[in-house]
Design a protein around this motif. Structure first.
Motif, PDB file in Angstrom:
ATOM      1  N   GLY A   1       0.802  -1.216   0.000  1.00 39.77           N
ATOM      2  CA  GLY A   1       0.000   0.000   0.000  1.00 39.77           C
ATOM      3  C   GLY A   1       0.831   1.259   0.000  1.00 39.77           C
ATOM      4  O   GLY A   1       0.570   2.188  -0.778  1.00 39.77           O
ATOM      5  N   GLY A   2       1.848   1.332   0.855  1.00 40.92           N
ATOM      6  CA  GLY A   2       2.648   2.546   0.965  1.00 40.92           C
ATOM      7  C   GLY A   2       3.402   2.895  -0.293  1.00 40.92           C
ATOM      8  O   GLY A   2       3.422   4.052  -0.728  1.00 40.92           O
ATOM      9  N   LEU A   3       4.031   1.900  -0.935  1.00 40.51           N
ATOM     10  CA  LEU A   3       4.808   2.175  -2.139  1.00 40.51           C
ATOM     11  C   LEU A   3       3.894   2.524  -3.310  1.00 40.51           C
ATOM     12  O   LEU A   3       4.212   3.403  -4.109  1.00 40.51           O
ATOM     13  CB  LEU A   3       5.691   0.983  -2.490  1.00 40.51           C
ATOM     14  N   GLU A   4       2.762   1.827  -3.423  1.00 42.77           N
ATOM     15  CA  GLU A   4       1.815   2.180  -4.497  1.00 42.77           C
ATOM     16  C   GLU A   4       1.315   3.606  -4.319  1.00 42.77           C
ATOM     17  O   GLU A   4       1.231   4.367  -5.294  1.00 42.77           O
ATOM     18  CB  GLU A   4       0.628   1.205  -4.499  1.00 42.77           C
TER      19      GLU A   4
ATOM     20  N   ARG B   1       1.997   6.712  -6.960  1.00 41.25           N
ATOM     21  CA  ARG B   1       0.889   7.410  -7.625  1.00 41.25           C
ATOM     22  C   ARG B   1       0.875   8.898  -7.277  1.00 41.25           C
ATOM     23  O   ARG B   1       0.598   9.742  -8.145  1.00 41.25           O
ATOM     24  CB  ARG B   1      -0.438   6.750  -7.235  1.00 41.25           C
ATOM     25  N   LEU B   2       1.139   9.220  -6.036  1.00 38.64           N
ATOM     26  CA  LEU B   2       1.208  10.629  -5.657  1.00 38.64           C
ATOM     27  C   LEU B   2       2.360  11.324  -6.373  1.00 38.64           C
ATOM     28  O   LEU B   2       2.228  12.468  -6.823  1.00 38.64           O
ATOM     29  CB  LEU B   2       1.394  10.750  -4.144  1.00 38.64           C
ATOM     30  N   GLY B   3       3.499  10.636  -6.492  1.00 35.63           N
ATOM     31  CA  GLY B   3       4.628  11.220  -7.199  1.00 35.63           C
ATOM     32  C   GLY B   3       4.344  11.441  -8.668  1.00 35.63           C
ATOM     33  O   GLY B   3       4.722  12.473  -9.240  1.00 35.63           O
ATOM     34  N   ASN B   4       3.663  10.476  -9.291  1.00 34.32           N
ATOM     35  CA  ASN B   4       3.360  10.584 -10.717  1.00 34.32           C
ATOM     36  C   ASN B   4       2.373  11.704 -11.024  1.00 34.32           C
ATOM     37  O   ASN B   4       2.281  12.155 -12.171  1.00 34.32           O
ATOM     38  CB  ASN B   4       2.788   9.261 -11.230  1.00 34.32           C
ATOM     39  N   THR B   5       1.611  12.149 -10.028  1.00 31.68           N
ATOM     40  CA  THR B   5       0.611  13.199 -10.243  1.00 31.68           C
ATOM     41  C   THR B   5       1.020  14.494  -9.540  1.00 31.68           C
ATOM     42  O   THR B   5       1.530  15.420 -10.159  1.00 31.68           O
ATOM     43  CB  THR B   5      -0.769  12.722  -9.757  1.00 31.68           C
TER      44      THR B   5
ATOM     45  N   SER C   1      15.052 -10.615  -9.722  1.00 34.15           N
ATOM     46  CA  SER C   1      14.277 -10.194 -10.891  1.00 34.15           C
ATOM     47  C   SER C   1      12.912  -9.621 -10.511  1.00 34.15           C
ATOM     48  O   SER C   1      12.139  -9.231 -11.388  1.00 34.15           O
ATOM     49  CB  SER C   1      14.090 -11.366 -11.854  1.00 34.15           C
ATOM     50  N   HIS C   2      12.609  -9.597  -9.218  1.00 33.38           N
ATOM     51  CA  HIS C   2      11.309  -9.090  -8.774  1.00 33.38           C
ATOM     52  C   HIS C   2      11.428  -7.940  -7.778  1.00 33.38           C
ATOM     53  O   HIS C   2      10.428  -7.309  -7.464  1.00 33.38           O
ATOM     54  CB  HIS C   2      10.495 -10.222  -8.136  1.00 33.38           C
ATOM     55  N   GLU C   3      12.623  -7.663  -7.271  1.00 33.58           N
ATOM     56  CA  GLU C   3      12.771  -6.622  -6.263  1.00 33.58           C
ATOM     57  C   GLU C   3      12.697  -5.232  -6.890  1.00 33.58           C
ATOM     58  O   GLU C   3      13.023  -5.036  -8.061  1.00 33.58           O
ATOM     59  CB  GLU C   3      14.087  -6.799  -5.518  1.00 33.58           C
ATOM     60  N   VAL C   4      12.254  -4.278  -6.093  1.00 34.98           N
ATOM     61  CA  VAL C   4      12.156  -2.874  -6.513  1.00 34.98           C
ATOM     62  C   VAL C   4      13.018  -2.053  -5.579  1.00 34.98           C
ATOM     63  O   VAL C   4      12.796  -2.043  -4.362  1.00 34.98           O
ATOM     64  CB  VAL C   4      10.695  -2.384  -6.460  1.00 34.98           C
ATOM     65  N   GLY C   5      14.016  -1.363  -6.112  1.00 35.41           N
ATOM     66  CA  GLY C   5      14.865  -0.497  -5.295  1.00 35.41           C
ATOM     67  C   GLY C   5      14.153   0.816  -5.013  1.00 35.41           C
ATOM     68  O   GLY C   5      13.699   1.498  -5.933  1.00 35.41           O
ATOM     69  N   TYR C   6      14.036   1.171  -3.736  1.00 38.12           N
ATOM     70  CA  TYR C   6      13.299   2.384  -3.381  1.00 38.12           C
ATOM     71  C   TYR C   6      13.955   3.637  -3.947  1.00 38.12           C
ATOM     72  O   TYR C   6      13.255   4.570  -4.379  1.00 38.12           O
ATOM     73  CB  TYR C   6      13.209   2.510  -1.854  1.00 38.12           C
ATOM     74  N   LEU C   7      15.278   3.685  -3.967  1.00 32.00           N
ATOM     75  CA  LEU C   7      15.950   4.893  -4.435  1.00 32.00           C
ATOM     76  C   LEU C   7      15.666   5.134  -5.915  1.00 32.00           C
ATOM     77  O   LEU C   7      15.358   6.262  -6.328  1.00 32.00           O
ATOM     78  CB  LEU C   7      17.459   4.775  -4.177  1.00 32.00           C
ATOM     79  N   ALA C   8      15.758   4.068  -6.719  1.00 37.14           N
ATOM     80  CA  ALA C   8      15.463   4.211  -8.150  1.00 37.14           C
ATOM     81  C   ALA C   8      13.993   4.529  -8.380  1.00 37.14           C
ATOM     82  O   ALA C   8      13.645   5.382  -9.214  1.00 37.14           O
ATOM     83  CB  ALA C   8      15.859   2.932  -8.886  1.00 37.14           C
TER      84      ALA C   8
ATOM     85  N   HIS D   1      13.274   8.136  -7.705  1.00 38.35           N
ATOM     86  CA  HIS D   1      13.837   9.016  -8.736  1.00 38.35           C
ATOM     87  C   HIS D   1      12.973   9.020  -9.983  1.00 38.35           C
ATOM     88  O   HIS D   1      12.714  10.078 -10.568  1.00 38.35           O
ATOM     89  CB  HIS D   1      15.250   8.554  -9.074  1.00 38.35           C
ATOM     90  N   TRP D   2      12.510   7.845 -10.384  1.00 36.74           N
ATOM     91  CA  TRP D   2      11.714   7.736 -11.611  1.00 36.74           C
ATOM     92  C   TRP D   2      10.284   8.235 -11.440  1.00 36.74           C
ATOM     93  O   TRP D   2       9.630   8.586 -12.426  1.00 36.74           O
ATOM     94  CB  TRP D   2      11.686   6.285 -12.083  1.00 36.74           C
ATOM     95  N   HIS D   3       9.800   8.277 -10.186  1.00 38.61           N
ATOM     96  CA  HIS D   3       8.382   8.604  -9.987  1.00 38.61           C
ATOM     97  C   HIS D   3       8.176   9.835  -9.098  1.00 38.61           C
ATOM     98  O   HIS D   3       7.103   9.990  -8.502  1.00 38.61           O
ATOM     99  CB  HIS D   3       7.648   7.384  -9.412  1.00 38.61           C
TER     100      HIS D   3
END
Length: 444
Positions: free
Chosen positions: A20-23, A27-31, A67-74, A77-79
């Motif tokens: 929930g927190g990362l999603e 989404r907040l970052g993208n908007t 192959s499934h992990e998501v780095g928070y720093l990247a 930056h992208w979002h």
């Protein structure tokens, strides 16, 4: 709505980078973040995100975490949001500050000092952890599946146990290659089914002195009368029958009295020898939430929230996911929204819209949980579940390939929320290609 007057942009702080927190932060970052309408900060003590329902696959070795992990720093930056490493340890509601402990690395060196982060809107999404109910020996001798690190630790110990048994010249000790899983909910049952396959694949890579059918034994212990008590009885029985066919021993109506270095003692005095013990029974919110800054919590440390997902005693603070005690009216009685990934996903989507309404000065709308049922993956053998239970008033029970497809779709929805369709499509294709060239089980 209360906002700070000494900041040009509204400060939104999300604590916890789970489903929930990362999603929500993404989404907040993208908007709002992309458009410069708000400053979004995610606070999380870990460096990488892995979808929690996948931890049993990492533990069993059937999924390569890299192959499934998501780095928070990247991801930040992208979002268009900020990631700050650290663990929340307190809250100053008067100053509107989140208190974060100093972050120390594995070698004991300080990475970041103790810090405070100001907020105008705070979202607490710190998830849940195992509840051992004070059972003796659990903390000392049982492993848990609360994080990717826990899952990797279990897998490493499992592979080492197989190699050790293959190399030794003496007979196996009673507890060797024995696994006891305490708790027959989704995590316990899924782990048991995956272990049946992956342990056999591990020993097939040259560990020929280990006979998986004779030497490796998995036992699931459950205090309730049946496995998967949250699912309809027919599916529970079908799951127990399948586990029996796989050679997994299931013990229901069995309460654990103590976990020992070499096994588990039940309340009736029986002793189950085990080299590996996994505690997968019961959950609670993190202990630091208990009465934090005067906020209202329940007996398992969950923050009590209003229908708007605002905590009961502060309109500037929201809570979502497993750490939130959110009422769910059902058939004349009021129960709580269950701690499931689908609930965190729904609450993140709802709160995304409500924060935009909050910034616009509009009244907030209430959250309503939509129950799409439960799905339990038994690896390559089967998938069972009940779908649309809360929408139809009944329960549509499903099994087999269709259930498996629905189970996979839940993870794809999470990936799409984080990455968007192009990246998810390319990553999925890459995994399919790599899977054809590598072992289907992690061997280290």
């Amino acid at each position: 709505m209360n906002t700070a007057t000494d900041h040009a942009r509204h400060r939104i702080v999300v604590v916890g980078g789970g489903a929930g927190g990362l999603e929500l932060a993404t989404r907040l970052g993208n908007t709002l973040g992309r458009r410069g309408q708000a400053d979004i900060t995610l606070i999380e003590k870990k460096r990488i995100h892995v979808w929690k329902p996948k931890l049993h696959e990492i533990a069993a070795g059937s999924m390569d975490m890299s192959s499934h992990e998501v780095g928070y720093l990247a991801q930040s930056h992208w979002h268009h949001f900020r990631y700050r490493v650290g663990e929340m340890v307190g809250l100053d509601r008067e100053r509107r500050e989140v208190l974060v402990a100093a972050h120390v690395d594995d070698e004991g060196l300080q990475v970041t000092p103790r810090r405070a982060f100001g907020y105008d809107t705070l979202v607490i999404a710190v998830g849940s952890q195992s509840n051992d109910f004070g059972t003796p020996g659990v903390r000392e001798y049982a492993m848990r599946l609360e994080s990717a690190a826990d899952a990797l630790r279990f897998h490493s110990r499992m592979v080492n146990a197989c190699i050790r048994a293959h190399a030794q010249t003496t007979a196996l000790r009673p507890e060797q290659l024995q696994v006891v899983i305490i708790g027959a909910g989704a995590t316990g049952v899924e782990l048991a089914a995956e272990l049946h396959r992956t342990t056999r694949e591990v020993v097939a890579f040259g560990l020929d002195r280990v006979d998986p059918n004779k030497d490796i034994r998995v036992t699931v212990v459950e205090a309730a009368p049946r496995v998967l008590p949250a699912l309809p009885p027919r599916l529970s029985q079908a799951t127990e029958n399948l586990l029996g066919k796989l050679g997994v021993e299931v013990r229901t109506n069995a309460k654990v009295a103590e976990v020992l270095p070499n096994g588990v003692r039940l309340a009736d005095g029986q002793f189950l020898p085990a080299e590996l013990v996994v505690w997968a029974a019961g959950v609670k919110a993190p202990d630091f939430l208990k009465d934090m800054a005067g906020l209202e919590t329940n007996r398992v440390n969950q923050l009590v929230v209003q229908p708007t997902l605002q905590v009961s005693r502060d309109e500037n603070i929201f809570a979502i996911g497993d750490c939130a005690a959110c009422a769910w009216p059902q058939a004349g009685e009021e129960i709580l929204v269950p701690p499931r990934a689908q609930a965190a996903h729904q609450q993140a989507s709802h709160l995304m819209r409500q924060i935009r309404r909050r910034l616009a000065g509009k009244p907030l709308e209430n959250y309503r949980y939509r129950d799409f049922g439960s799905l339990v993956s038994l690896g390559e053998f089967s998938t069972v579940g009940n779908m649309m239970g809360g929408l139809t008033g009944g329960s549509l029970m499903i099994e087999g390939r269709f259930a498996r497809l629905m189970y996979l779709s839940l993870y794809k929805m999470h990936e799409l929320a984080l990455h968007g369709f192009p990246k998810v499509a390319l990553d999925t294709l890459a995994r399919l290609i790599v899977r054809r060239t590598e072992p289907h089980v992690k061997l280290h």
